[in-house]
Design a protein around this motif. Structure first.
Motif, PDB file in Angstrom:
ATOM      1  N   ALA A  43     114.026  -2.990 -20.811  1.00  0.00           N
ATOM      2  CA  ALA A  43     112.744  -2.856 -21.262  1.00  0.00           C
ATOM      3  C   ALA A  43     112.725  -0.894 -21.160  1.00  0.00           C
ATOM      4  CB  ALA A  43     111.851  -3.310 -20.182  1.00  0.00           C
ATOM      5  N   VAL A  44     111.747  -0.519 -22.363  1.00  0.00           N
ATOM      6  CA  VAL A  44     111.703   0.750 -22.199  1.00  0.00           C
ATOM      7  C   VAL A  44     111.031   1.285 -20.932  1.00  0.00           C
ATOM      8  CG1 VAL A  44     110.042   2.632 -23.138  1.00  0.00           C
ATOM      9  CG2 VAL A  44     111.110   0.697 -24.833  1.00  0.00           C
ATOM     10  N   ASP A  45     110.300   0.725 -19.997  1.00  0.00           N
ATOM     11  CA  ASP A  45     109.999   1.343 -18.892  1.00  0.00           C
ATOM     12  C   ASP A  45     111.024   1.406 -17.687  1.00  0.00           C
ATOM     13  OD1 ASP A  45     107.262   1.329 -19.501  1.00  0.00           O
ATOM     14  OD2 ASP A  45     106.583  -0.430 -18.424  1.00  0.00           O
ATOM     15  N   ASP A  46     111.850   0.307 -17.808  1.00  0.00           N
ATOM     16  CA  ASP A  46     113.217   0.515 -17.230  1.00  0.00           C
ATOM     17  C   ASP A  46     114.263   1.635 -17.428  1.00  0.00           C
ATOM     18  OD1 ASP A  46     115.213  -0.213 -15.052  1.00  0.00           O
ATOM     19  OD2 ASP A  46     116.415  -1.590 -16.729  1.00  0.00           O
ATOM     20  N   ILE A  47     114.280   1.886 -18.653  1.00  0.00           N
ATOM     21  CA  ILE A  47     115.073   2.922 -19.206  1.00  0.00           C
ATOM     22  C   ILE A  47     114.539   4.337 -18.760  1.00  0.00           C
ATOM     23  CG2 ILE A  47     115.864   4.203 -21.079  1.00  0.00           C
ATOM     24  CD1 ILE A  47     116.192   1.456 -22.725  1.00  0.00           C
ATOM     25  N   THR A  48     112.971   4.313 -19.080  1.00  0.00           N
ATOM     26  CA  THR A  48     112.235   5.567 -18.483  1.00  0.00           C
ATOM     27  C   THR A  48     112.748   5.953 -17.131  1.00  0.00           C
ATOM     28  OG1 THR A  48     110.820   5.301 -20.529  1.00  0.00           O
ATOM     29  CG2 THR A  48     110.245   6.732 -18.425  1.00  0.00           C
ATOM     30  N   ASP A  49     112.285   4.714 -16.160  1.00  0.00           N
ATOM     31  CA  ASP A  49     112.517   4.824 -14.786  1.00  0.00           C
ATOM     32  C   ASP A  49     113.911   5.418 -14.329  1.00  0.00           C
ATOM     33  OD1 ASP A  49     109.810   4.095 -14.488  1.00  0.00           O
ATOM     34  OD2 ASP A  49     110.437   1.977 -13.844  1.00  0.00           O
ATOM     35  N   ARG A  50     114.727   5.066 -15.200  1.00  0.00           N
ATOM     36  CA  ARG A  50     116.284   5.643 -14.624  1.00  0.00           C
ATOM     37  C   ARG A  50     116.623   6.912 -15.277  1.00  0.00           C
ATOM     38  NH1 ARG A  50     119.881   0.923 -13.675  1.00  0.00           N
ATOM     39  NH2 ARG A  50     118.783  -0.767 -13.403  1.00  0.00           N
ATOM     40  N   CYS A  51     116.090   7.193 -16.443  1.00  0.00           N
ATOM     41  CA  CYS A  51     116.283   8.322 -17.169  1.00  0.00           C
ATOM     42  C   CYS A  51     115.642   9.654 -17.148  1.00  0.00           C
ATOM     43  CB  CYS A  51     116.600   8.453 -18.533  1.00  0.00           C
ATOM     44  SG  CYS A  51     118.015   6.990 -19.028  1.00  0.00           S
ATOM     45  N   ALA A  52     114.142   9.588 -16.674  1.00  0.00           N
ATOM     46  CA  ALA A  52     113.268  10.516 -16.601  1.00  0.00           C
ATOM     47  C   ALA A  52     113.616  11.481 -15.215  1.00  0.00           C
ATOM     48  CB  ALA A  52     112.048   9.867 -16.599  1.00  0.00           C
ATOM     49  N   PRO A  53     114.071  10.874 -14.380  1.00  0.00           N
ATOM     50  CA  PRO A  53     114.162  12.088 -13.071  1.00  0.00           C
ATOM     51  C   PRO A  53     115.367  12.903 -13.420  1.00  0.00           C
ATOM     52  CG  PRO A  53     113.758   9.863 -12.399  1.00  0.00           C
ATOM     53  CD  PRO A  53     114.076   9.653 -13.935  1.00  0.00           C
ATOM     54  N   ALA A  54     116.297  12.502 -14.277  1.00  0.00           N
ATOM     55  CA  ALA A  54     117.558  13.317 -14.387  1.00  0.00           C
ATOM     56  C   ALA A  54     116.718  14.572 -15.601  1.00  0.00           C
ATOM     57  CB  ALA A  54     118.409  12.629 -15.173  1.00  0.00           C
ATOM     58  N   VAL A  55     116.302  14.180 -16.443  1.00  0.00           N
ATOM     59  CA  VAL A  55     115.629  15.067 -17.433  1.00  0.00           C
ATOM     60  C   VAL A  55     114.752  15.944 -16.788  1.00  0.00           C
ATOM     61  CG1 VAL A  55     114.326  15.198 -19.766  1.00  0.00           C
ATOM     62  CG2 VAL A  55     116.140  13.435 -19.457  1.00  0.00           C
ATOM     63  N   GLN A  56     113.600  15.443 -16.076  1.00  0.00           N
ATOM     64  CA  GLN A  56     112.530  16.148 -15.403  1.00  0.00           C
ATOM     65  C   GLN A  56     113.012  16.954 -14.477  1.00  0.00           C
ATOM     66  OE1 GLN A  56     109.175  15.801 -16.187  1.00  0.00           O
ATOM     67  NE2 GLN A  56     108.980  17.925 -14.933  1.00  0.00           N
ATOM     68  N   ALA A  57     114.411  16.800 -13.869  1.00  0.00           N
ATOM     69  CA  ALA A  57     114.843  17.844 -12.821  1.00  0.00           C
ATOM     70  C   ALA A  57     115.430  19.132 -13.561  1.00  0.00           C
ATOM     71  CB  ALA A  57     116.065  17.182 -12.224  1.00  0.00           C
ATOM     72  N   GLN A  58     115.598  19.041 -14.836  1.00  0.00           N
ATOM     73  CA  GLN A  58     115.909  20.180 -15.814  1.00  0.00           C
ATOM     74  C   GLN A  58     114.731  20.940 -16.145  1.00  0.00           C
ATOM     75  OE1 GLN A  58     118.947  21.184 -15.427  1.00  0.00           O
ATOM     76  NE2 GLN A  58     119.526  19.217 -14.503  1.00  0.00           N
ATOM     77  N   LEU A  59     113.684  20.109 -16.316  1.00  0.00           N
ATOM     78  CA  LEU A  59     112.359  20.747 -16.930  1.00  0.00           C
ATOM     79  C   LEU A  59     111.559  21.516 -15.902  1.00  0.00           C
ATOM     80  CD1 LEU A  59     111.512  17.874 -19.484  1.00  0.00           C
ATOM     81  CD2 LEU A  59     112.706  19.920 -19.789  1.00  0.00           C
ATOM     82  N   THR A  60     111.628  21.268 -14.631  1.00  0.00           N
ATOM     83  CA  THR A  60     110.922  21.798 -13.462  1.00  0.00           C
ATOM     84  C   THR A  60     111.976  22.960 -12.887  1.00  0.00           C
ATOM     85  OG1 THR A  60     109.794  19.852 -13.385  1.00  0.00           O
ATOM     86  CG2 THR A  60     109.652  21.019 -11.574  1.00  0.00           C
TER      87      THR A  60
END
Length: 97
Positions: free
Chosen positions: A79-96
């Motif tokens: 599910a897209v939500d599952d992929i987002t939940d798993r991947c977003a923190p790694a991407v967000q850690a670079q953006l912040t």
């Protein structure tokens, strides 16, 4: 001149195989850097914006490659939500910073 099939290929695939295309690959890489990574880096606050932009884009491109080129069956079934939940923190850690 690249074959029509290559020109119509997914942009991620074209970047992934750019090293195989000599001068044309140089143009693809330069355009990608200018239009994607450098553009993102200019918008990021804090130190090491260039590195963080490259790491964030690398994570997203890697996800796109896995989704598109080998067509990872587990990834495509998730599910897209599952992929987002798993991947977003790694991407967000670079953006912040």
């Amino acid at each position: 001149m690249p074959a029509r099939r290559e020109r119509d290929a997914d942009p991620l695939l074209r970047i992934a195989v750019a090293p195989l295309h000599g001068d044309h690959g140089d143009v693809l890489r330069a355009n990608f850097r200018a239009q994607v990574t450098e553009r993102l880096a200019r918008r990021l606050p804090g130190p090491d914006a260039g590195l963080r932009a490259e790491l964030a884009i690398g994570a997203l491109v890697g996800l796109g490659v896995m989704y598109g080129i080998p067509r990872g069956p587990h990834l495509r079934a998730a599910a897209v939500d599952d992929i987002t939940d798993r991947c977003a923190p790694a991407v967000q850690a670079q953006l912040t910073p």
